[in-house]
Design a protein around this motif. Structure first.
Motif, PDB file in Angstrom:
ATOM      1  N   PHE A  97       0.814  -1.213   0.000  1.00 25.93           N
ATOM      2  CA  PHE A  97       0.000   0.000   0.000  1.00 25.93           C
ATOM      3  C   PHE A  97       0.853   1.271   0.000  1.00 25.93           C
ATOM      4  O   PHE A  97       0.457   2.267  -0.584  1.00 25.93           O
ATOM      5  N   LEU A 114      -5.311   5.679   2.473  1.00 21.73           N
ATOM      6  CA  LEU A 114      -5.325   4.210   2.538  1.00 21.73           C
ATOM      7  C   LEU A 114      -4.792   3.686   3.873  1.00 21.73           C
ATOM      8  O   LEU A 114      -4.403   2.523   3.984  1.00 21.73           O
ATOM      9  N   PHE A 171      -5.955   0.353   5.396  1.00 21.62           N
ATOM     10  CA  PHE A 171      -5.364  -0.807   4.727  1.00 21.62           C
ATOM     11  C   PHE A 171      -3.945  -1.057   5.264  1.00 21.62           C
ATOM     12  O   PHE A 171      -3.587  -2.186   5.585  1.00 21.62           O
ATOM     13  N   TRP A 209      -6.676  -7.665  -6.542  1.00 25.14           N
ATOM     14  CA  TRP A 209      -7.489  -7.041  -5.504  1.00 25.14           C
ATOM     15  C   TRP A 209      -7.117  -7.586  -4.133  1.00 25.14           C
ATOM     16  O   TRP A 209      -6.516  -8.636  -4.016  1.00 25.14           O
ATOM     17  N   LEU A 232     -12.554  -3.835   4.080  1.00 24.55           N
ATOM     18  CA  LEU A 232     -11.749  -2.962   3.239  1.00 24.55           C
ATOM     19  C   LEU A 232     -11.505  -3.672   1.914  1.00 24.55           C
ATOM     20  O   LEU A 232     -10.994  -4.789   1.901  1.00 24.55           O
ATOM     21  N   SER A 233     -11.884  -3.034   0.816  1.00 29.60           N
ATOM     22  CA  SER A 233     -11.719  -3.614  -0.518  1.00 29.60           C
ATOM     23  C   SER A 233     -10.854  -2.681  -1.346  1.00 29.60           C
ATOM     24  O   SER A 233     -11.078  -1.470  -1.355  1.00 29.60           O
ATOM     25  N   TYR A 234      -9.888  -3.262  -2.043  1.00 31.63           N
ATOM     26  CA  TYR A 234      -8.971  -2.448  -2.847  1.00 31.63           C
ATOM     27  C   TYR A 234      -8.730  -3.116  -4.193  1.00 31.63           C
ATOM     28  O   TYR A 234      -8.318  -4.277  -4.248  1.00 31.63           O
ATOM     29  N   TYR A 256     -11.371   1.805  -4.367  1.00 36.09           N
ATOM     30  CA  TYR A 256     -11.152   1.379  -2.987  1.00 36.09           C
ATOM     31  C   TYR A 256     -12.448   1.633  -2.244  1.00 36.09           C
ATOM     32  O   TYR A 256     -13.186   2.572  -2.529  1.00 36.09           O
ATOM     33  N   GLN A 272     -16.098   5.360  -0.640  1.00 30.00           N
ATOM     34  CA  GLN A 272     -15.767   4.721  -1.910  1.00 30.00           C
ATOM     35  C   GLN A 272     -15.043   5.721  -2.785  1.00 30.00           C
ATOM     36  O   GLN A 272     -15.534   6.823  -3.013  1.00 30.00           O
TER      37      GLN A 272
END
Length: 188
Positions: A48, A86, A89, A137, A155-157, A163, A182
């Motif tokens: 990240f 971020l 993350f 992802w 948490l989705s990236y 993101y 988002q």
């Protein structure tokens, strides 16, 4: 001292001071890595940080939607500090020396799944989908529970596209809050 009258201190001020003390105790954490220590798990923090530097250099216009308890606001913005954006993350990195045996690891040709062995660990599960050496992802599930609050995070990236931060928090005496952030990156 004439300016400090114990009778004038409200219960709310005392409770606020107590909450700050407890929050500070929970925020004291040692550094994730010892110098020279070999990493056991995927280096989420480095991934990240590298992607934050890449995005800072590109400086894309991001369509950012923030929802708090059902109230939504959308703006197109340029993110000035991607590491900060971020940060949730980055903070989910599981490479601490004390945690070297704390996660089960399942791998295939295209995915790595880390699952916490004990419920005390904040980061419960990480799923990393890869195509060769490229990360397609990352999904991270975090859970924190203590005397004051309980928090669940998903948490989705998706590099180069999206993101998503979904967070539900229940704080005693204050109730429940739902958050969703988002960020959608422009198509290349």
């Amino acid at each position: 001292m004439y300016w400090c009258n114990p009778k004038s201190i409200s219960k709310a001020a005392l409770m606020g001071g107590f909450l700050l003390l407890i929050a500070n105790l929970f925020s004291c954490r040692p550094d994730n890595r010892q110098s020279g220590a070999k990493l056991v798990y995927f280096d989420l923090k480095a991934f990240f940080r590298t992607d934050s530097a890449r995005l800072a250099k590109l400086n894309p216009a991001v369509t950012k939607t923030v929802t708090h308890n059902g109230v939504t606001e959308t703006k197109t913005v340029h993110i000035g500090n991607w590491s900060q954006e971020l940060n949730l993350f980055i903070q989910s990195d599981i490479n601490r020396p004390a945690w070297k045996n704390s996660y089960t690891v399942s791998t295939s040709d295209s995915a790595i799944i880390y699952k916490a062995r004990t419920p005390e660990l904040k980061t419960r599960r990480i799923i990393i989908k890869k195509a060769g050496d490229k990360v397609e992802w990352v999904l991270i599930y975090n859970h924190t529970k203590n005397l004051l609050y309980e928090t669940n995070e998903k948490l989705s990236y998706f590099p180069d596209s999206l993101y998503l931060i979904q967070k539900t928090q229940h704080v005693k005496l204050m109730g429940r809050n739902d958050y969703k952030v988002q960020g959608t990156l422009p198509k290349r």
